[in-house]
Design a protein around this motif. Structure first.
Motif, PDB file in Angstrom:
ATOM      1  N   VAL A  32       0.865  -1.183   0.000  1.00  0.00           N
ATOM      2  CA  VAL A  32       0.000   0.000   0.000  1.00  0.00           C
ATOM      3  C   VAL A  32       0.895   1.225   0.000  1.00  0.00           C
ATOM      4  N   THR A  33       0.703   2.093  -0.986  1.00  0.00           N
ATOM      5  CA  THR A  33       1.486   3.322  -1.058  1.00  0.00           C
ATOM      6  C   THR A  33       0.540   4.484  -1.326  1.00  0.00           C
ATOM      7  N   GLU A  34       1.041   5.703  -1.228  1.00  0.00           N
ATOM      8  CA  GLU A  34       0.196   6.871  -1.469  1.00  0.00           C
ATOM      9  C   GLU A  34       0.925   7.869  -2.355  1.00  0.00           C
ATOM     10  N   ALA A  35       0.149   8.752  -2.969  1.00  0.00           N
ATOM     11  CA  ALA A  35       0.697   9.862  -3.750  1.00  0.00           C
ATOM     12  C   ALA A  35       0.053  11.138  -3.244  1.00  0.00           C
ATOM     13  N   GLY A  36       0.797  12.215  -3.213  1.00  0.00           N
ATOM     14  CA  GLY A  36       0.376  13.428  -2.516  1.00  0.00           C
ATOM     15  C   GLY A  36      -0.834  14.143  -3.100  1.00  0.00           C
ATOM     16  N   PHE A  37      -1.575  14.802  -2.227  1.00  0.00           N
ATOM     17  CA  PHE A  37      -2.740  15.626  -2.564  1.00  0.00           C
ATOM     18  C   PHE A  37      -3.756  14.838  -3.398  1.00  0.00           C
ATOM     19  N   GLY A  38      -4.509  15.536  -4.282  1.00  0.00           N
ATOM     20  CA  GLY A  38      -5.543  14.876  -5.060  1.00  0.00           C
ATOM     21  C   GLY A  38      -4.962  14.082  -6.225  1.00  0.00           C
ATOM     22  N   SER A  39      -5.826  13.277  -6.858  1.00  0.00           N
ATOM     23  CA  SER A  39      -5.349  12.433  -7.953  1.00  0.00           C
ATOM     24  C   SER A  39      -4.922  13.242  -9.163  1.00  0.00           C
ATOM     25  N   THR A  46      -1.641  24.286  -7.871  1.00  0.00           N
ATOM     26  CA  THR A  46      -2.364  24.265  -6.602  1.00  0.00           C
ATOM     27  C   THR A  46      -3.037  22.911  -6.382  1.00  0.00           C
ATOM     28  N   GLN A  47      -3.063  22.484  -5.136  1.00  0.00           N
ATOM     29  CA  GLN A  47      -3.719  21.223  -4.783  1.00  0.00           C
ATOM     30  C   GLN A  47      -5.204  21.386  -4.502  1.00  0.00           C
ATOM     31  N   TYR A  48      -5.657  22.618  -4.360  1.00  0.00           N
ATOM     32  CA  TYR A  48      -7.026  22.850  -3.909  1.00  0.00           C
ATOM     33  C   TYR A  48      -8.062  22.838  -5.029  1.00  0.00           C
ATOM     34  N   SER A  49      -7.615  22.854  -6.262  1.00  0.00           N
ATOM     35  CA  SER A  49      -8.534  22.914  -7.398  1.00  0.00           C
ATOM     36  C   SER A  49      -8.026  22.037  -8.532  1.00  0.00           C
ATOM     37  N   LEU A  50      -8.933  21.554  -9.358  1.00  0.00           N
ATOM     38  CA  LEU A  50      -8.536  20.867 -10.582  1.00  0.00           C
ATOM     39  C   LEU A  50      -7.881  21.843 -11.556  1.00  0.00           C
ATOM     40  N   SER A  51      -8.171  23.128 -11.404  1.00  0.00           N
ATOM     41  CA  SER A  51      -7.569  24.167 -12.237  1.00  0.00           C
ATOM     42  C   SER A  51      -6.289  24.671 -11.580  1.00  0.00           C
ATOM     43  N   ASP A  52      -5.719  25.757 -12.133  1.00  0.00           N
ATOM     44  CA  ASP A  52      -4.539  26.370 -11.523  1.00  0.00           C
ATOM     45  C   ASP A  52      -4.909  27.546 -10.626  1.00  0.00           C
ATOM     46  N   ASP A  53      -6.195  27.674 -10.319  1.00  0.00           N
ATOM     47  CA  ASP A  53      -6.690  28.737  -9.445  1.00  0.00           C
ATOM     48  C   ASP A  53      -7.321  28.100  -8.216  1.00  0.00           C
ATOM     49  N   PRO A  54      -6.734  28.280  -7.016  1.00  0.00           N
ATOM     50  CA  PRO A  54      -7.244  27.612  -5.817  1.00  0.00           C
ATOM     51  C   PRO A  54      -8.666  28.001  -5.443  1.00  0.00           C
ATOM     52  N   ALA A  55      -9.169  29.098  -5.979  1.00  0.00           N
ATOM     53  CA  ALA A  55     -10.527  29.544  -5.650  1.00  0.00           C
ATOM     54  C   ALA A  55     -11.587  28.825  -6.475  1.00  0.00           C
ATOM     55  N   LYS A  56     -11.175  28.154  -7.541  1.00  0.00           N
ATOM     56  CA  LYS A  56     -12.124  27.469  -8.422  1.00  0.00           C
ATOM     57  C   LYS A  56     -12.302  26.035  -7.942  1.00  0.00           C
ATOM     58  N   LEU A  57     -13.329  25.803  -7.150  1.00  0.00           N
ATOM     59  CA  LEU A  57     -13.533  24.497  -6.535  1.00  0.00           C
ATOM     60  C   LEU A  57     -14.509  23.656  -7.355  1.00  0.00           C
ATOM     61  N   GLY A  58     -14.752  22.438  -6.900  1.00  0.00           N
ATOM     62  CA  GLY A  58     -15.670  21.549  -7.604  1.00  0.00           C
ATOM     63  C   GLY A  58     -15.065  21.038  -8.891  1.00  0.00           C
ATOM     64  N   LYS A  59     -15.730  21.322 -10.009  1.00  0.00           N
ATOM     65  CA  LYS A  59     -15.232  20.968 -11.342  1.00  0.00           C
ATOM     66  C   LYS A  59     -15.268  22.219 -12.205  1.00  0.00           C
ATOM     67  N   PRO A  60     -14.182  23.000 -12.185  1.00  0.00           N
ATOM     68  CA  PRO A  60     -14.158  24.245 -12.953  1.00  0.00           C
ATOM     69  C   PRO A  60     -14.279  23.968 -14.453  1.00  0.00           C
ATOM     70  N   THR A  61     -14.901  24.882 -15.160  1.00  0.00           N
ATOM     71  CA  THR A  61     -15.011  24.796 -16.614  1.00  0.00           C
ATOM     72  C   THR A  61     -14.687  26.161 -17.221  1.00  0.00           C
ATOM     73  N   GLY A  62     -14.438  26.162 -18.522  1.00  0.00           N
ATOM     74  CA  GLY A  62     -14.221  27.426 -19.230  1.00  0.00           C
ATOM     75  C   GLY A  62     -12.936  28.135 -18.849  1.00  0.00           C
TER      76      GLY A  62
END
Length: 561
Positions: A296-303, A489-505
């Motif tokens: 069992v191993t891990e990788a940092g932050f989100g996938s 950033t680890q907080y968003s799928l985008s490169d903007d930590p304020a864009k949460l969930g699933k950012p689009t556009g």
């Protein structure tokens, strides 16, 4: 419930020699560091070289809250639970950096009754590996500046030195500095800077090297800067690769410790996933696969960060083929991705949770692109309500993935038995069809566009002027075949930590590219990501103390978590 450190300090650990004996490790293959830590030697690698590998299980997560979602805790709990089921399982984890220990997140040795111990040692100086990496990094920096001072035979341009000094601490004041002041005896004045040790290319090289010879080759390939005429200069030309290797001779051997329940853990190497490639060392993972039937191993932050780099960089170089992915999700992180402020995450909010489930869905879709089966692990917190848990379960059923409510924080391995059964069942089905996200024959631009489109769900990639210039430089140096490591950033799928969930556009903004020729990848810097973090307004360090205990005759640490 006791605090993490109180639980860890009340644990009765096995002597490390006893633990090693139970797992078939001979005395001559073990180098103890006190009673409860040891390094495992090259002799062990050589003896087990022809033994078949066990099955590899990766633990990753959705996009986290600033407090993290407990990937290490789940990893430890899962390994403990699998051993309770009679599955011979080892852990392979990263070493904690002192930056977050004293910064925002605190320690990184798990939590509650799913921890690796001795927790204080692991979170602080451990066996000195990160200090060795720091010293090796700074030896190279000293040799570069000394070469310039002593005549500069290689004609290195002081304005184009790429390799920075490092320190394993969050210290924003060191991001940009000027060195060599005070006249000719003190060197050539130039701009320089520090990055945190876990972002150093030395750390990346250390974690990807398969043995001492490979380590030396990778160190020699590190690009340190350019000449006045614009020609690249590497460590090999400077002539110090042997000295750098000597500094890491002992550190390269993985560290053996244990969990609270006596499960063996190899903890070795520790690059961050938001600014580096986010995985423990290849040597530790490969050794864990030889020693156990499961690793069992891990990788940092989100996938979107750790798992993608684990697959496309680490697995590619090490020839690893994962069998299963465990995706850690928490109710609080889903509500955070649904727009709930971090100060209000303990209150029930099913509607915000449902809104945030799009983040979980995207991570599941992304992981399946690598051809791997996924199991969702709900890391339960006391504030989670039945209605919220039910909504999360319904989502996983729609996604047609197994889901397990884990309570490994409160119950240790017992709280992960259901997860362990589901993971084992999937692994033993052999349904993995692992594949990489991109081919190496694509250009760096095409690789970044693939990651941005397929993982971050961006509409494209914008390359700033500096990044465009580096694309041409990478082509000129014939390094376009390398994989890419996105600093984001680890907080968003985008490169903007304020864009949460699933950012689009949005488009991914790449402001610079850095060549890590020794590690064997190109680093893409996006957004405002920093390779030297700063401390928060109230650092975790403010809660840590140490006092002398007359009963034990030792110093006792408090407040570490």
């Amino acid at each position: 419930m006791l605090s993490d450190i109180e639980i860890a300090q009340s644990c009765k650990m096995k002597e490390i020699t006893k633990l090693a004996e139970e797992w078939g490790i001979k005395d001559e293959e073990l180098e103890p560091y006190g009673h409860y830590k040891a390094k495992l030697s090259e002799k062990l690698y050589q003896r087990l070289a022809d033994k078949p590998d066990g099955k590899l299980i990766l633990v990753t997560a959705i996009n986290p809250t600033p407090a993290g979602e407990g990937k290490t805790t789940v990893s430890v709990g899962l390994a403990q639970a699998m051993n309770r089921l009679g599955k011979k399982t080892m852990l392979a984890l990263r070493e904690p950096s002192l930056g977050p220990v004293f910064g925002v997140k605190g320690g990184a040795a798990g939590g509650g009754y799913s921890q690796v111990v001795p927790m204080e040692d692991i979170n602080l100086h451990f066996t000195g590996d990160i200090h060795a990496i720091t010293a090796t990094n700074n030896l190279l920096c000293a040799l570069i500046d000394n070469h310039i001072q002593q005549g500069n035979q290689l004609q290195i341009d002081p304005r184009r030195i790429l390799f920075k000094r490092c320190l394993d601490m969050n210290d924003r004041a060191l991001r940009q500095i000027v060195i060599g002041l005070g006249g000719k005896p003190n060197g050539t004045p130039r701009e320089d800077g520090f990055q945190i040790s876990v972002a150093s290319e030395i750390m990346a090289v250390f974690c990807l090297a398969k043995d001492l010879d490979d380590l030396k080759e990778r160190l020699n390939n590190i690009l340190i800067g350019y000449t006045y005429s614009g020609q690249p200069v590497d460590v090999r030309e400077l002539g110090c690769g042997g000295a750098l290797t000597a500094m890491l001779k002992d550190a390269i051997d993985p560290n053996l410790v244990q969990t609270l329940e006596g499960t063996p853990a190899l903890i070795h190497g520790g690059p961050f996933a938001n600014i580096a490639h986010g995985c423990n060392s290849v040597r530790a993972t490969r050794l864990a696969l030889k020693l156990g039937d499961y690793c069992v191993t891990e990788a940092g932050f989100g996938s979107d960060l750790g798992a993608e780099k684990f697959f496309d960089i680490k697995c590619r170089y090490a020839g690893l083929k994962p069998s299963c992915v465990v995706l850690v999700a928490t109710i609080r992180a889903l509500k955070y991705n649904g727009g709930v402020p971090k100060t209000e995450l303990k209150g029930e909010n099913v509607e915000a949770l449902k809104k945030g489930l799009v983040n979980l869905e995207t991570h599941v879709e992304n992981l399946k692109k690598f051809g791997l089966p996924v199991v969702a692990a709900i890391n339960r917190f006391e504030s989670d309500t039945d209605a919220e848990i039910a909504a999360l379960r319904d989502c996983c059923e729609r996604l047609q993935i197994p889901v397990s409510l884990t309570e490994v924080f409160a119950k240790g391995g017992e709280g992960g038995l259901d997860l362990a059964k589901k993971v084992t069942e999937i692994v033993e089905k052999g349904s993995s069809d692992f594949r990489f996200l991109y081919d190496l024959d694509l250009s760096i631009k095409e690789k970044l566009e693939t990651i941005a489109r397929e993982i971050y769900r961006a509409d494209g990639v914008n390359f700033d002027g500096k990044a465009q210039k580096m694309l041409k430089e990478i082509d000129n140096m014939q390094l376009s075949h390398l994989p890419v490591c996105v600093a984001k950033t680890q907080y968003s799928l985008s490169d903007d930590p304020a864009k949460l969930g699933k950012p689009t556009g949005f488009k991914l903004n790449v402001r610079d590219l850095r060549i890590s020729a020794g590690a064997g990848f190109i680093v893409a810097l996006t957004g405002d990501i920093m390779t030297m973090p700063g401390l928060p307004k109230v650092p975790a360090a403010m809660n840590i103390d140490c006092f002398y205990d007359e009963k034990t005759g030792t110093g006792v640490i408090t407040g570490l978590f």
